[in-house]
Design a protein around this motif. Structure first.
Motif, PDB file in Angstrom:
ATOM      1  N   CYS A 173      49.743  -6.748  72.823  1.00  0.00           N
ATOM      2  CA  CYS A 173      48.920  -6.611  74.023  1.00  0.00           C
ATOM      3  C   CYS A 173      47.543  -6.087  73.648  1.00  0.00           C
ATOM      4  CB  CYS A 173      49.592  -5.635  74.999  1.00  0.00           C
ATOM      5  SG  CYS A 173      48.660  -5.317  76.518  1.00  0.00           S
ATOM      6  N   ASP A 174      46.534  -6.463  74.396  1.00  0.00           N
ATOM      7  CA  ASP A 174      45.199  -5.900  74.231  1.00  0.00           C
ATOM      8  C   ASP A 174      45.136  -4.649  75.107  1.00  0.00           C
ATOM      9  OD1 ASP A 174      42.533  -5.235  74.102  1.00  0.00           O
ATOM     10  OD2 ASP A 174      41.822  -7.304  74.187  1.00  0.00           O
ATOM     11  N   TYR A 175      45.657  -3.546  74.603  1.00  0.00           N
ATOM     12  CA  TYR A 175      45.837  -2.329  75.387  1.00  0.00           C
ATOM     13  C   TYR A 175      44.521  -1.756  75.906  1.00  0.00           C
ATOM     14  CZ  TYR A 175      50.677  -2.378  73.852  1.00  0.00           C
ATOM     15  OH  TYR A 175      51.979  -2.744  73.644  1.00  0.00           O
ATOM     16  N   LYS A 176      43.502  -1.739  75.064  1.00  0.00           N
ATOM     17  CA  LYS A 176      42.216  -1.178  75.467  1.00  0.00           C
ATOM     18  C   LYS A 176      41.589  -2.001  76.577  1.00  0.00           C
ATOM     19  CE  LYS A 176      37.826   0.482  73.618  1.00  0.00           C
ATOM     20  NZ  LYS A 176      36.996   0.657  72.392  1.00  0.00           N
ATOM     21  N   LYS A 177      41.637  -3.308  76.473  1.00  0.00           N
ATOM     22  CA  LYS A 177      41.055  -4.196  77.475  1.00  0.00           C
ATOM     23  C   LYS A 177      41.761  -4.060  78.816  1.00  0.00           C
ATOM     24  CE  LYS A 177      40.101  -9.077  78.441  1.00  0.00           C
ATOM     25  NZ  LYS A 177      40.213 -10.471  77.917  1.00  0.00           N
ATOM     26  N   GLU A 178      43.064  -3.953  78.781  1.00  0.00           N
ATOM     27  CA  GLU A 178      43.838  -3.886  80.017  1.00  0.00           C
ATOM     28  C   GLU A 178      43.990  -2.459  80.553  1.00  0.00           C
ATOM     29  OE1 GLU A 178      47.214  -6.212  80.626  1.00  0.00           O
ATOM     30  OE2 GLU A 178      46.706  -7.756  79.161  1.00  0.00           O
ATOM     31  N   GLY A 179      43.564  -1.471  79.769  1.00  0.00           N
ATOM     32  CA  GLY A 179      43.670  -0.087  80.227  1.00  0.00           C
ATOM     33  C   GLY A 179      45.106   0.389  80.311  1.00  0.00           C
ATOM     34  N   ILE A 180      45.903  -0.020  79.355  1.00  0.00           N
ATOM     35  CA  ILE A 180      47.332   0.306  79.349  1.00  0.00           C
ATOM     36  C   ILE A 180      47.667   1.167  78.141  1.00  0.00           C
ATOM     37  CG2 ILE A 180      49.658  -0.670  79.079  1.00  0.00           C
ATOM     38  CD1 ILE A 180      48.751  -3.077  80.663  1.00  0.00           C
ATOM     39  N   THR A 181      48.598   2.085  78.336  1.00  0.00           N
ATOM     40  CA  THR A 181      49.117   2.913  77.238  1.00  0.00           C
ATOM     41  C   THR A 181      50.542   2.499  76.939  1.00  0.00           C
ATOM     42  OG1 THR A 181      47.743   4.821  77.818  1.00  0.00           O
ATOM     43  CG2 THR A 181      49.709   5.250  76.520  1.00  0.00           C
ATOM     44  N   CYS A 182      50.858   2.391  75.655  1.00  0.00           N
ATOM     45  CA  CYS A 182      52.235   2.122  75.235  1.00  0.00           C
ATOM     46  C   CYS A 182      52.792   3.397  74.617  1.00  0.00           C
ATOM     47  CB  CYS A 182      52.289   0.986  74.216  1.00  0.00           C
ATOM     48  SG  CYS A 182      53.972   0.680  73.595  1.00  0.00           S
ATOM     49  N   GLU A 183      53.857   3.887  75.172  1.00  0.00           N
ATOM     50  CA  GLU A 183      54.517   5.101  74.704  1.00  0.00           C
ATOM     51  C   GLU A 183      55.908   4.718  74.214  1.00  0.00           C
ATOM     52  OE1 GLU A 183      54.647   9.024  77.115  1.00  0.00           O
ATOM     53  OE2 GLU A 183      56.483   7.948  77.601  1.00  0.00           O
ATOM     54  N   THR A 184      56.281   5.184  73.031  1.00  0.00           N
ATOM     55  CA  THR A 184      57.600   4.830  72.504  1.00  0.00           C
ATOM     56  C   THR A 184      58.463   6.066  72.286  1.00  0.00           C
ATOM     57  OG1 THR A 184      56.873   4.936  70.180  1.00  0.00           O
ATOM     58  CG2 THR A 184      56.648   2.817  71.331  1.00  0.00           C
ATOM     59  N   SER A 185      59.759   5.902  72.478  1.00  0.00           N
ATOM     60  CA  SER A 185      60.708   6.981  72.244  1.00  0.00           C
ATOM     61  C   SER A 185      62.093   6.390  72.036  1.00  0.00           C
ATOM     62  CB  SER A 185      60.742   7.951  73.426  1.00  0.00           C
ATOM     63  OG  SER A 185      61.800   8.887  73.276  1.00  0.00           O
ATOM     64  N   VAL A 186      62.826   6.925  71.063  1.00  0.00           N
ATOM     65  CA  VAL A 186      64.190   6.458  70.818  1.00  0.00           C
ATOM     66  C   VAL A 186      65.115   6.861  71.965  1.00  0.00           C
ATOM     67  CG1 VAL A 186      63.961   6.481  68.313  1.00  0.00           C
ATOM     68  CG2 VAL A 186      64.728   8.551  69.505  1.00  0.00           C
ATOM     69  N   CYS A 187      64.634   7.719  72.854  1.00  0.00           N
ATOM     70  CA  CYS A 187      65.442   8.091  74.024  1.00  0.00           C
ATOM     71  C   CYS A 187      65.663   6.883  74.931  1.00  0.00           C
ATOM     72  CB  CYS A 187      64.762   9.211  74.808  1.00  0.00           C
ATOM     73  SG  CYS A 187      64.750  10.811  73.952  1.00  0.00           S
ATOM     74  N   ARG A 188      64.805   5.887  74.810  1.00  0.00           N
ATOM     75  CA  ARG A 188      64.963   4.661  75.598  1.00  0.00           C
ATOM     76  C   ARG A 188      65.648   3.556  74.810  1.00  0.00           C
ATOM     77  NH1 ARG A 188      60.128   6.675  77.682  1.00  0.00           N
ATOM     78  NH2 ARG A 188      58.964   5.905  75.880  1.00  0.00           N
ATOM     79  N   GLY A 189      65.692   3.704  73.497  1.00  0.00           N
ATOM     80  CA  GLY A 189      66.315   2.691  72.668  1.00  0.00           C
ATOM     81  C   GLY A 189      65.515   2.440  71.404  1.00  0.00           C
ATOM     82  N   CYS A 190      65.870   1.388  70.685  1.00  0.00           N
ATOM     83  CA  CYS A 190      65.197   1.036  69.438  1.00  0.00           C
ATOM     84  C   CYS A 190      64.379  -0.244  69.604  1.00  0.00           C
ATOM     85  CB  CYS A 190      66.220   0.854  68.323  1.00  0.00           C
ATOM     86  SG  CYS A 190      67.173   2.349  67.947  1.00  0.00           S
ATOM     87  N   GLY A 191      63.486  -0.482  68.660  1.00  0.00           N
ATOM     88  CA  GLY A 191      62.655  -1.681  68.724  1.00  0.00           C
ATOM     89  C   GLY A 191      61.757  -1.665  69.945  1.00  0.00           C
ATOM     90  N   LEU A 192      61.650  -2.810  70.608  1.00  0.00           N
ATOM     91  CA  LEU A 192      60.811  -2.905  71.804  1.00  0.00           C
ATOM     92  C   LEU A 192      61.427  -2.182  73.004  1.00  0.00           C
ATOM     93  CD1 LEU A 192      59.529  -6.607  71.632  1.00  0.00           C
ATOM     94  CD2 LEU A 192      58.365  -4.510  70.913  1.00  0.00           C
ATOM     95  N   ASP A 193      62.727  -1.899  72.944  1.00  0.00           N
ATOM     96  CA  ASP A 193      63.371  -1.156  74.033  1.00  0.00           C
ATOM     97  C   ASP A 193      62.842   0.279  74.114  1.00  0.00           C
ATOM     98  OD1 ASP A 193      64.942  -3.288  74.788  1.00  0.00           O
ATOM     99  OD2 ASP A 193      66.655  -2.683  73.563  1.00  0.00           O
ATOM    100  N   ALA A 194      62.253   0.750  73.019  1.00  0.00           N
ATOM    101  CA  ALA A 194      61.716   2.112  72.994  1.00  0.00           C
ATOM    102  C   ALA A 194      60.384   2.216  73.724  1.00  0.00           C
ATOM    103  CB  ALA A 194      61.530   2.565  71.544  1.00  0.00           C
ATOM    104  N   ALA A 195      59.777   1.067  74.026  1.00  0.00           N
ATOM    105  CA  ALA A 195      58.430   1.056  74.614  1.00  0.00           C
ATOM    106  C   ALA A 195      58.440   1.304  76.114  1.00  0.00           C
ATOM    107  CB  ALA A 195      57.759  -0.275  74.325  1.00  0.00           C
ATOM    108  N   TYR A 196      57.431   2.039  76.555  1.00  0.00           N
ATOM    109  CA  TYR A 196      57.186   2.243  77.982  1.00  0.00           C
ATOM    110  C   TYR A 196      55.690   2.082  78.200  1.00  0.00           C
ATOM    111  CZ  TYR A 196      56.582   4.470  82.517  1.00  0.00           C
ATOM    112  OH  TYR A 196      56.243   4.730  83.819  1.00  0.00           O
ATOM    113  N   LEU A 197      55.305   1.142  79.053  1.00  0.00           N
ATOM    114  CA  LEU A 197      53.903   0.834  79.302  1.00  0.00           C
ATOM    115  C   LEU A 197      53.471   1.386  80.647  1.00  0.00           C
ATOM    116  CD1 LEU A 197      54.621  -1.119  76.982  1.00  0.00           C
ATOM    117  CD2 LEU A 197      53.165  -2.835  78.066  1.00  0.00           C
TER     118      LEU A 197
END
Length: 211
Positions: A173-197
């Motif tokens: 994703c173009d995070y800066k352009k879209e004004g989005i933050t991606c936060e990751t944590s193994v509390c949500r899972g592994c790989g892309l499942d760990a991501a929270y946008l």
């Protein structure tokens, strides 16, 4: 917990307006009002003033002068160190005009609290302190997937291990352009499942459109 882009800190704005009026008969009673922005589970969770977020069952209510006290029983913890005792007291202003929060005895609530001392926590109506059943599915998922710290140690709100060794990734994703933050944590899972946008300004959940 890792972040791709750091969002702005949420700042709680609570204003108390004192209005007086006079007429031919004398001075009218003093009137106060509590004014604050719309409460948000996502934004208020990240507010530095909110030291603790937990789910509790309200057992008792006591009014003492200008304060209202609630005795609560601890349930799930989502932010900050767990209270030392399972049963403890929550303080708020007695009147809603001074931002007092009203809870229902016998019901389970989510509380966004400020720790004033080892035994005292306070809440007010400018945070989303409400019954757990009134939260949306997305809000509950957000809270259950949180990773929080206490005395230098990390914990998962759902009870899992925050030290699970696995890969954590964010979707393209173009995070800066879209004004989005991606936060990751193994509390949500592994790989892309760990991501929270989430939106970097409003902290509301977001989806990447440029992926």
């Amino acid at each position: 917990m890792k972040k791709r882009i750091i969002g702005r800190k949420s700042v709680l704005v609570v204003a108390l307006f004192l209005l007086t009026a006079t007429d031919m008969m004398g001075t009218a009673p003093l009137v106060s009002a509590c004014t604050c922005r719309e409460p948000s589970v996502y934004r208020d969770y990240r507010d530095d003033f909110v030291t603790n977020v937990f789910r509790v069952k309200v057992k008792k209510e006591v009014v003492d002068g200008r304060d209202r006290w609630y005795k609560v029983k601890m349930g799930k913890n989502f932010k900050g160190c767990r209270p030392r005792k399972r049963n403890f007291w929550i303080k708020t202003a007695e009147s809603s005009a001074t931002c007092g929060a009203l809870l229902k005895v016998g019901r389970t609530h989510i509380l966004f609290a400020h720790r004033e001392s080892k035994r005292v926590y306070s809440i007010h109506s400018c945070n989303p302190n409400k019954q757990w059943r009134d939260l949306s599915k997305a809000e509950k998922t957000f809270l259950k997937g949180r990773e929080y710290e206490c005395n230098g140690r990390r914990f998962c709100a759902d009870g899992g291990s925050a030290y699970l060794k696995c890969s954590e990734g964010c979707p393209a994703c173009d995070y800066k352009k879209e004004g989005i933050t991606c936060e990751t944590s193994v509390c949500r899972g592994c790989g892309l499942d760990a991501a929270y946008l989430y939106d970097s300004k409003t902290f509301e959940p977001a989806q990447c459109k440029s992926s």
